[in-house]
Design a protein around this motif. Structure first.
Motif, PDB file in Angstrom:
ATOM      1  N   LYS A  63       0.857  -1.177   0.000  1.00 29.57           N
ATOM      2  CA  LYS A  63       0.000   0.000   0.000  1.00 29.57           C
ATOM      3  C   LYS A  63       0.897   1.233   0.000  1.00 29.57           C
ATOM      4  O   LYS A  63       1.672   1.428   0.921  1.00 29.57           O
ATOM      5  CB  LYS A  63      -0.928  -0.005   1.201  1.00 29.57           C
ATOM      6  CG  LYS A  63      -1.904  -1.169   1.169  1.00 29.57           C
ATOM      7  CD  LYS A  63      -2.869  -1.114   2.324  1.00 29.57           C
ATOM      8  CE  LYS A  63      -3.953  -2.139   2.153  1.00 29.57           C
ATOM      9  NZ  LYS A  63      -4.965  -1.770   1.198  1.00 29.57           N
ATOM     10  N   LYS A  65       1.283   5.502  -0.708  1.00 29.57           N
ATOM     11  CA  LYS A  65       0.666   6.822  -0.843  1.00 29.57           C
ATOM     12  C   LYS A  65       1.695   7.729  -1.495  1.00 29.57           C
ATOM     13  O   LYS A  65       2.820   7.834  -1.010  1.00 29.57           O
ATOM     14  CB  LYS A  65       0.264   7.386   0.516  1.00 29.57           C
ATOM     15  CG  LYS A  65      -0.852   6.632   1.180  1.00 29.57           C
ATOM     16  CD  LYS A  65      -1.195   7.245   2.531  1.00 29.57           C
ATOM     17  CE  LYS A  65      -2.211   6.402   3.233  1.00 29.57           C
ATOM     18  NZ  LYS A  65      -3.570   6.787   2.956  1.00 29.57           N
ATOM     19  N   GLN A  67       2.362  11.630  -3.668  1.00 33.80           N
ATOM     20  CA  GLN A  67       1.886  12.972  -3.984  1.00 33.80           C
ATOM     21  C   GLN A  67       2.626  13.428  -5.234  1.00 33.80           C
ATOM     22  O   GLN A  67       3.859  13.481  -5.241  1.00 33.80           O
ATOM     23  CB  GLN A  67       2.158  13.928  -2.834  1.00 33.80           C
ATOM     24  CG  GLN A  67       1.714  15.347  -3.120  1.00 33.80           C
ATOM     25  CD  GLN A  67       2.018  16.256  -1.954  1.00 33.80           C
ATOM     26  OE1 GLN A  67       3.156  16.348  -1.523  1.00 33.80           O
ATOM     27  NE2 GLN A  67       0.982  16.899  -1.446  1.00 33.80           N
ATOM     28  N   ASN A  80      -2.857  13.753  -4.558  1.00 30.35           N
ATOM     29  CA  ASN A  80      -2.437  12.629  -3.717  1.00 30.35           C
ATOM     30  C   ASN A  80      -3.168  11.371  -4.162  1.00 30.35           C
ATOM     31  O   ASN A  80      -4.366  11.417  -4.470  1.00 30.35           O
ATOM     32  CB  ASN A  80      -2.750  12.914  -2.252  1.00 30.35           C
ATOM     33  CG  ASN A  80      -1.985  14.104  -1.736  1.00 30.35           C
ATOM     34  OD1 ASN A  80      -0.834  14.310  -2.084  1.00 30.35           O
ATOM     35  ND2 ASN A  80      -2.629  14.909  -0.921  1.00 30.35           N
ATOM     36  N   ASP A  82      -3.572   6.960  -3.519  1.00 31.91           N
ATOM     37  CA  ASP A  82      -3.329   5.703  -2.821  1.00 31.91           C
ATOM     38  C   ASP A  82      -3.251   4.614  -3.881  1.00 31.91           C
ATOM     39  O   ASP A  82      -4.120   4.522  -4.748  1.00 31.91           O
ATOM     40  CB  ASP A  82      -4.459   5.387  -1.845  1.00 31.91           C
ATOM     41  CG  ASP A  82      -4.565   6.404  -0.732  1.00 31.91           C
ATOM     42  OD1 ASP A  82      -3.527   6.955  -0.332  1.00 31.91           O
ATOM     43  OD2 ASP A  82      -5.684   6.639  -0.249  1.00 31.91           O
TER      44      ASP A  82
END
Length: 89
Positions: A63, A65, A67, A80, A82
């Motif tokens: 997982k 994340k 930007q 942003n 995910d």
């Protein structure tokens, strides 16, 4: 920390939503430009830069994340995302 785009990014699919449709974007051969075809052939992102905000592995899913910080040499904000990368060994 800056990093070279690894082989993991070649497995990601990028799309853009327009006119109630979802259109896939393609990488060029050097993985430096994302571009659209057909309905979104006007989309062209040169050297997208991003910052890795976090990453965790849950079971066999990475997982991530990120930007996006610039597109086409121009700074951008509030982009942003995910990302789930499945079947990590």
């Amino acid at each position: 920390m800056k990093a070279i785009i690894g082989s993991w990014i070649t497995k990601l699919q990028f799309s853009i939503r327009r006119n109630q449709g979802l259109y896939k974007l393609e990488w060029d051969e050097q993985y430096t430009h994302l571009y659209g075809n057909g309905e979104v052939k006007d989309v062209y992102f040169a050297r997208p830069n991003f910052t890795l905000l976090s990453s965790t592995i849950v079971d066999n899913i990475l997982k991530v994340k990120i930007q996006i910080t610039s597109l086409n040499g121009e700074p951008v904000s509030n982009l942003n995302y995910d990302i789930d990368i499945r079947n990590i060994k």
